[in-house]
Design an enzyme around this catalytic site. Structure first.
Site, mmCIF file in Angstrom:
data_model
loop_
_atom_site.group_PDB
_atom_site.id
_atom_site.type_symbol
_atom_site.label_atom_id
_atom_site.label_comp_id
_atom_site.label_asym_id
_atom_site.label_seq_id
_atom_site.Cartn_x
_atom_site.Cartn_y
_atom_site.Cartn_z
ATOM 1 N N SER A 181 1.246 -1.471 -0.255
ATOM 2 C CA SER A 181 -0.012 0.269 0.180
ATOM 3 C C SER A 181 0.809 1.390 0.508
ATOM 4 O O SER A 181 2.044 1.639 -0.854
ATOM 5 C CB SER A 181 -1.064 -0.205 0.956
ATOM 6 O OG SER A 181 -2.094 0.922 1.134
ATOM 7 N N HIS A 198 -8.556 -4.531 -1.046
ATOM 8 C CA HIS A 198 -6.906 -4.172 -0.536
ATOM 9 C C HIS A 198 -5.669 -5.223 0.460
ATOM 10 O O HIS A 198 -4.587 -4.758 -0.251
ATOM 11 C CB HIS A 198 -7.296 -3.379 -0.015
ATOM 12 C CG HIS A 198 -6.084 -1.539 0.489
ATOM 13 N ND1 HIS A 198 -4.978 -1.757 -0.256
ATOM 14 C CD2 HIS A 198 -5.076 -1.587 1.282
ATOM 15 C CE1 HIS A 198 -4.131 -1.167 -0.631
ATOM 16 N NE2 HIS A 198 -3.951 -0.805 1.025
#
Length: 696
Positions: free
Chosen positions: A554, A669
């Protein structure tokens, strides 16, 4: 290449300004942003096949995957409970229930160590029955009766979810025809108001979402009515990040707190009083908590209130009603120091528990308004580096759960029932042999002289350089703490590797000031900090450039992406997972607009002037030597667009660089939707690192 030694290499900050990409240059791989386009998916399949042919065939891969899967699905993990009246609720996954079961038992049985659970909801069975790959995002139990639960279910692990109402007595979802609350698929939520009413933030058509794709309106939805007919009771602006609401459930002191997230950090808040919304007059950047008749606020910047300066990162308290009426006599509860920061606070019924980090080590303090907000260190707190705190039942009790662990100490669950000292409820067994390992906290000197802490986990004595993983994050005021990981233990430490975790600026290890130091145009400090830690490892003989791998996901993927293009000579391999990499396009992709307070606005020429200096996608140099890179992402990631990783991989392939790419079709995610997918992704990464850092 600027010199041959680590110190001189660390001073080479990568591409020169002349090589920075112009924002007007066309993007040749824009087509890869079409998430499920035929051409882009064909490219993904081709890249996956190439990577799987190489890494899946490595004899280390199946062994590592199995070892990691055993950790993730171990039957002797601690079942973390939530107490609801006289019942313990737990959500559990294992090899027979990979999407999980919600289960329960009497509270007294849990305390006695029983494992006789009753299943309430089987998500694997639900997925089979409905032909959908459901992943649970969370549960909210109705209070005070605790009979009904709002269940968030996501297809494949995406941020978008549906909400359904589950009856814990009948053990079934309540269908709409019986008045059950069912929220359609979208990024959103439901919040209990009472037995028959919820607040709904979700996509209800044109104008209901912000530019970031999150709810812009809040509706008050009554049971048995259509969501579309529910009245809008609160709304934000289109350019806000989102709106939110919380409902305090403390008996005799309920409250409804509404707010607008202006950006990722700043928010305006109102509390409902006698049918009217009353503004809470605190700085937009402050964190706010309301419990009963008390207001807590933690400012992110220094707060000048009636001539008194309240420092950033402090915690102040005030009686709610007088404060709303303009009486700002705030009481200091916690004030940070140069080495300490408030990592969080937890309300019980009548008390407050503070989690304070001193040089990234947790200490726990208790206080209360009845005690004049005096701080008392929690007696009998466990000795581990990291201690999470959770209220057992903040509406009824002053009890807390403590979850303690560190890199080499498996997790212990304790119950603190004041005034008694905490007692152990469960201990997790060791997942790897740590007998020859040790943990050190060291400090590296960054380019501006700032001392940056990092944890080093490896063989006691550190004889000779070894293959080493350096991990970091450096963003969004998130702290990297000393947490036990059987996955890291089996995948790396037990294989003879050293693991290093860097507490670089941009994170929250020393509070808001540590975060602000790496924001926007100051982000180069984050990268300088990471390079300083890498250089310290090399100068200290812990490892060599050929043996030093870096891993980030991320925002941490943006970190290691920048290391890749800035100082590739420092590293032997890079694992970059669900990353941001295209800082010109990020704010136009999925939730990217919500992060402009962290990075800046690439459409503003002034912001792009610095953003382009840390946009790895635009800094690839075909003539420069880079270490091998593994890029991993998820087709279902609807937070950080998979186009970031796809386009970076395509550009690297075209430039002739060594890149391995793998995209999971599920996972959101987090990259994976269940334990087997997590094990696959972890084993891919460790296999890749072992191949490149340990001599093939």
């Amino acid at each position: 290449m600027a010199g041959s030694g680590p110190k001189s290499v660390a001073r080479d900050r990568g591409a020169s300004p002349a090589s920075l990409a112009s924002p007007a240059v066309d993007d040749p791989y824009l087509w890869l942003e079409e998430i499920e386009g035929d051409r882009s998916l064909a490219w993904v399949r081709e890249m996956n096949a190439r990577s799987e042919g190489e890494l899946f065939a490595d004899p280390r891969f199946p062994r590592l995957r199995q070892a990691i899967l055993e950790v993730l699905e171990a039957d002797d993990r601690i079942p973390m409970p939530g107490r609801h009246l006289d019942t313990a609720l737990n959500f559990w996954t294992d090899s027979s229930h990979r999407r999980g079961v919600l289960r329960r038992m009497p509270w007294v049985d849990y305390l006695a160590g029983s494992d006789a659970w009753e299943t309430v909801l089987d998500v694997d069975a639900l997925s089979r029955d409905e032909g959908e790959s459901w992943v649970v995002h969370g549960f909210t139990v109705r209070r005070p009766d605790r009979r009904r639960v709002l269940v968030e279910l996501s297809p494949g692990g995406s941020d978008a979810s549906v909400t359904r109402e589950l009856d814990l007595v009948d053990k079934r979802f309540v269908p709409p025809e019986e008045g059950g609350f069912v929220r359609p698929l979208a990024k959103g939520w439901l919040v209990w108001i009472d037995d028959d009413t919820v607040y709904a933030g979700t996509d209800t058509g044109e104008g209901s979402l912000t530019s970031s794709g999150y709810p812009r309106t809040i509706r008050r939805w009554a049971r048995g009515t259509a969501l579309a007919d529910a009245p809008v009771v609160f709304e934000g602006d289109h350019d806000d990040t989102s709106v939110f609401v919380s409902v305090g459930t403390l008996p005799g002191a309920r409250h409804h707190l509404f707010g607008r997230h202006l950006d990722f950090y700043d928010a305006k808040r109102w509390i409902l009083r006698d049918g009217e919304l009353v503004a809470i007059d605190v700085p937009d950047s402050a964190d706010v908590s309301v419990h009963g008749e008390w207001l807590l606020a933690r400012p992110r910047t220094d707060w000048n209130d009636d001539g008194r300066t309240l420092p950033a990162g402090s915690l102040v308290a005030a009686p709610l009603a007088p404060f709303l009426a303009g009486d700002h006599r705030l009481r200091m509860v916690f004030e940070p120091s140069e080495v300490s920061a408030l990592a969080g606070w937890t309300w019980t019924r009548d008390r407050l528990v503070l989690r304070v980090q001193e040089h990234v080590r947790d200490r726990l303090f208790t206080t209360s308004p009845d005690d004049g907000w005096a701080l008392h260190e929690l007696a009998g707190a466990p000795p581990e580096w990291t201690i999470d705190v959770m209220a057992v039942d903040a509406d009824r009790l002053d009890d807390t759960f403590l979850v303690a662990n560190d890199f080499l100490t498996p997790t212990t669950l304790l119950l603190a029932e004041p005034p008694a000292a905490p007692r152990v409820l469960r201990r997790a067994p060791a997942r790897f042999d740590a007998s020859g390992l040790a943990v050190e906290q060291r400090f590296a000197s960054s380019a501006d002289g700032t001392q940056v802490p990092y944890f080093l986990v490896g063989p006691r004595g550190h004889t000779g350089p070894r293959p080493t993983i350096l991990a970091g994050y450096g963003g969004f005021e998130i702290s990297n703490t000393a947490a036990y990981s059987g996955v890291i233990g089996r995948g790396w430490l037990a294989e003879g590797g050293t693991y290093v975790l860097a507490n670089i600026r941009g994170g929250g290890e020393y509070g808001p000031r540590w975060h602000r130091a790496g924001l926007r145009e100051n982000r180069h400090r984050v990268y300088e900090d990471f390079e300083a830690v890498a250089t310290a490892l090399l100068d200290g003989g812990v490892t060599t450039p050929a043996q030093l791998g870096i891993w980030g996901g991320s925002n941490g993927g943006l970190l290691v992406g920048n290391m890749y293009v800035r100082t590739p000579e420092l590293f032997g391999a890079v694992v970059c997972q669900v990353p941001l990499l295209d800082m010109k396009r990020y704010s136009h992709l999925l939730a990217g607009a919500s992060w402009m307070a962290e990075y800046g606005d690439p459409d503003d020429p002034a912001d792009w002037a610095y953003l382009q200096t840390y946009s790895p996608y635009h800094l690839i140099d075909a003539e420069r030597r880079y270490p091998p890179m593994l890029l991993m992402t998820s087709t279902r990631d609807d937070r950080v667009h998979p186009g970031h990783a796809r386009k970076m991989a395509a550009a690297l392939v075209a430039a002739g660089h060594d890149v391995t790419y793998w995209e999971n079709v599920e996972g959101g995610h987090g990259g994976a939707a269940d334990a087997p997918q997590q094990a696959t992704m972890a084993a891919l990464a460790y296999t890749f690192l072992h191949r490149h850092l340990a001599g093939g």
